[in-house]
Scaffold this motif. Sequence first.
Motif, PDB file in Angstrom:
ATOM      1  N   VAL A 124       8.810   0.071   0.477  1.00  0.00           N
ATOM      2  CA  VAL A 124       8.095   0.757   1.549  1.00  0.00           C
ATOM      3  C   VAL A 124       7.086   1.747   0.993  1.00  0.00           C
ATOM      4  O   VAL A 124       6.057   2.027   1.628  1.00  0.00           O
ATOM      5  CB  VAL A 124       9.108   1.461   2.479  1.00  0.00           C
ATOM      6  N   SER A 125       7.340   2.288  -0.192  1.00  0.00           N
ATOM      7  CA  SER A 125       6.400   3.225  -0.798  1.00  0.00           C
ATOM      8  C   SER A 125       5.329   2.526  -1.620  1.00  0.00           C
ATOM      9  O   SER A 125       4.225   3.055  -1.775  1.00  0.00           O
ATOM     10  CB  SER A 125       7.153   4.222  -1.689  1.00  0.00           C
ATOM     11  N   GLN A 126       5.637   1.326  -2.148  1.00  0.00           N
ATOM     12  CA  GLN A 126       4.673   0.552  -2.926  1.00  0.00           C
ATOM     13  C   GLN A 126       4.739  -0.914  -2.503  1.00  0.00           C
ATOM     14  O   GLN A 126       5.360  -1.736  -3.167  1.00  0.00           O
ATOM     15  CB  GLN A 126       4.953   0.697  -4.432  1.00  0.00           C
ATOM     16  N   PRO A 127       4.120  -1.255  -1.386  1.00  0.00           N
ATOM     17  CA  PRO A 127       4.153  -2.650  -0.933  1.00  0.00           C
ATOM     18  C   PRO A 127       3.313  -3.549  -1.835  1.00  0.00           C
ATOM     19  O   PRO A 127       2.393  -3.100  -2.510  1.00  0.00           O
ATOM     20  CB  PRO A 127       3.576  -2.581   0.491  1.00  0.00           C
ATOM     21  N   ASN A 128       3.663  -4.824  -1.802  1.00  0.00           N
ATOM     22  CA  ASN A 128       2.887  -5.817  -2.526  1.00  0.00           C
ATOM     23  C   ASN A 128       1.595  -6.096  -1.762  1.00  0.00           C
ATOM     24  O   ASN A 128       1.628  -6.401  -0.572  1.00  0.00           O
ATOM     25  CB  ASN A 128       3.701  -7.102  -2.701  1.00  0.00           C
ATOM     26  N   LEU A 129       0.456  -5.975  -2.432  1.00  0.00           N
ATOM     27  CA  LEU A 129      -0.834  -6.050  -1.752  1.00  0.00           C
ATOM     28  C   LEU A 129      -1.080  -7.424  -1.149  1.00  0.00           C
ATOM     29  O   LEU A 129      -1.438  -7.547   0.029  1.00  0.00           O
ATOM     30  CB  LEU A 129      -1.961  -5.694  -2.730  1.00  0.00           C
ATOM     31  N   LYS A 130      -0.884  -8.471  -1.928  1.00  0.00           N
ATOM     32  CA  LYS A 130      -1.213  -9.818  -1.474  1.00  0.00           C
ATOM     33  C   LYS A 130      -0.379 -10.215  -0.273  1.00  0.00           C
ATOM     34  O   LYS A 130      -0.916 -10.696   0.748  1.00  0.00           O
ATOM     35  CB  LYS A 130      -1.010 -10.809  -2.621  1.00  0.00           C
ATOM     36  N   PHE A 131       0.914 -10.006  -0.348  1.00  0.00           N
ATOM     37  CA  PHE A 131       1.780 -10.443   0.742  1.00  0.00           C
ATOM     38  C   PHE A 131       1.715  -9.501   1.933  1.00  0.00           C
ATOM     39  O   PHE A 131       1.981  -9.913   3.057  1.00  0.00           O
ATOM     40  CB  PHE A 131       3.209 -10.590   0.229  1.00  0.00           C
ATOM     41  N   THR A 132       1.359  -8.243   1.723  1.00  0.00           N
ATOM     42  CA  THR A 132       1.152  -7.346   2.862  1.00  0.00           C
ATOM     43  C   THR A 132      -0.073  -7.765   3.661  1.00  0.00           C
ATOM     44  O   THR A 132      -0.057  -7.768   4.900  1.00  0.00           O
ATOM     45  CB  THR A 132       0.997  -5.899   2.377  1.00  0.00           C
ATOM     46  N   ILE A 133      -1.140  -8.157   2.969  1.00  0.00           N
ATOM     47  CA  ILE A 133      -2.333  -8.649   3.665  1.00  0.00           C
ATOM     48  C   ILE A 133      -2.014  -9.939   4.408  1.00  0.00           C
ATOM     49  O   ILE A 133      -2.502 -10.165   5.531  1.00  0.00           O
ATOM     50  CB  ILE A 133      -3.481  -8.843   2.660  1.00  0.00           C
ATOM     51  N   ALA A 199      -2.295  -1.562  -0.450  1.00  0.00           N
ATOM     52  CA  ALA A 199      -1.472  -2.249   0.543  1.00  0.00           C
ATOM     53  C   ALA A 199      -1.072  -1.315   1.685  1.00  0.00           C
ATOM     54  O   ALA A 199      -0.924  -1.749   2.832  1.00  0.00           O
ATOM     55  CB  ALA A 199      -0.223  -2.821  -0.124  1.00  0.00           C
ATOM     56  N   GLU A 200      -0.876  -0.038   1.380  1.00  0.00           N
ATOM     57  CA  GLU A 200      -0.554   0.912   2.444  1.00  0.00           C
ATOM     58  C   GLU A 200      -1.671   1.002   3.470  1.00  0.00           C
ATOM     59  O   GLU A 200      -1.421   1.205   4.672  1.00  0.00           O
ATOM     60  CB  GLU A 200      -0.277   2.303   1.849  1.00  0.00           C
ATOM     61  N   ASP A 241      -6.745   6.792   1.782  1.00  0.00           N
ATOM     62  CA  ASP A 241      -7.138   6.922   0.381  1.00  0.00           C
ATOM     63  C   ASP A 241      -7.824   8.260   0.136  1.00  0.00           C
ATOM     64  O   ASP A 241      -8.592   8.750   0.971  1.00  0.00           O
ATOM     65  CB  ASP A 241      -8.080   5.784  -0.025  1.00  0.00           C
ATOM     66  N   ASP A 242      -7.529   8.843  -1.022  1.00  0.00           N
ATOM     67  CA  ASP A 242      -8.160  10.114  -1.393  1.00  0.00           C
ATOM     68  C   ASP A 242      -9.654   9.929  -1.645  1.00  0.00           C
ATOM     69  O   ASP A 242     -10.466  10.750  -1.226  1.00  0.00           O
ATOM     70  CB  ASP A 242      -7.479  10.689  -2.633  1.00  0.00           C
ATOM     71  N   GLN A 243     -10.008   8.862  -2.332  1.00  0.00           N
ATOM     72  CA  GLN A 243     -11.414   8.551  -2.577  1.00  0.00           C
ATOM     73  C   GLN A 243     -11.816   7.407  -1.645  1.00  0.00           C
ATOM     74  O   GLN A 243     -11.674   6.233  -1.978  1.00  0.00           O
ATOM     75  CB  GLN A 243     -11.628   8.172  -4.044  1.00  0.00           C
ATOM     76  N   ALA A 244     -12.281   7.794  -0.479  1.00  0.00           N
ATOM     77  CA  ALA A 244     -12.562   6.801   0.555  1.00  0.00           C
ATOM     78  C   ALA A 244     -13.845   6.052   0.247  1.00  0.00           C
ATOM     79  O   ALA A 244     -14.732   6.526  -0.478  1.00  0.00           O
ATOM     80  CB  ALA A 244     -12.667   7.477   1.923  1.00  0.00           C
TER      81      ALA A 244
END
Length: 354
Positions: A124-133, A199-200, A241-244
Amino acid sequence: MGSTSSCCVSSSPKLRRNAHSRLESHNPEPELSREDTGCNLQHISDRENVDELNMEYNPSDHPRASTIFLSKSQPDVELSSKNVREKRKSLFINHLTHIDESKRGSRRRKHSSCSTIFLDDNTVSQPNLKFTIKCVSLAIYYHIKNRDTDGGMQQDIFDEKLHPLSKSEVPSDYDKHDPEQKQIYRFVRTLFSAAQLTAECAIVTLVYVERLLTYADIDIGPGNWKRMLLGAILLASKVWDDQAVWNVDYCQILKDITVEDMNELERQFLELLQFNINVPSSVYAKYYFDLRSLSETNNLSFPLEPLSQDKAQRLEAISRLCDDKYKDARRAGKKRSASVDNLVGVRWVPAILS
């Protein structure tokens, strides 16, 4: 106890002391009604839990309200219990490993053992990017496929006919054919890859989409899903994101769109959200776990990998750090008191009950 300001004196209902220390009878003043005082405040018991009345209509605000995309996906997953058991993948076993056997061509399923543990690289804190998309694209797909027939209100800012994303001619039936899940995934993946989003941010994007559908009373369809997703991704990247990514950067990704169009899309998106861009951690966690449930139901399992030695050491270090923090919190919360000045420490002895 002997002071005139003591509670024993001032709390007497019949007598009170005047300036000359003589007692006189106290005539209680008549109580003023709420109308006479001009105070028409609502009682606190009447004001509590007002938002709970509309909880089921605001899943992006309340953690206990069910997500819209999960309910939209239910009509397509009404299978028999046997098929559901076959399609759902356990999170504690390895994914199906295809074995190239010319004679049998069978599948072998590997389970975790004492020597090998299979884990998915998704938390939940570090989701997988590919599968989250992929899961977010699948949620948007069900939103479009099982949308309401009336369609709700229409917003011109999201219409691809009025605000095209490319210079190519928009077909006349652009709002008639539902997009496939792969098409939605390619569109979202292109934006996330070019802008290097996390992913977040994809989960927050889905929260903003459902909040937009609820607040503005509109529905997502074949003719507006791209611009809705673009506005949600634009806003989520700036909030999370901090750097948008700047609006002009999206113009480099989508070559035919102008900065003025991106600014207007962002402004109207915020107005339709009523400038509510807050995403509580409980709402974020709810969407994350509902996306996992959606993936299991649709046989979209997360990748499982064997636990390596380096990853095991990192997990052990994290566990040890959390354990130390828990012990420090327990020591700080333990109340200790001593009445002897030279008392060195507190000794705990068992109590004997007779």
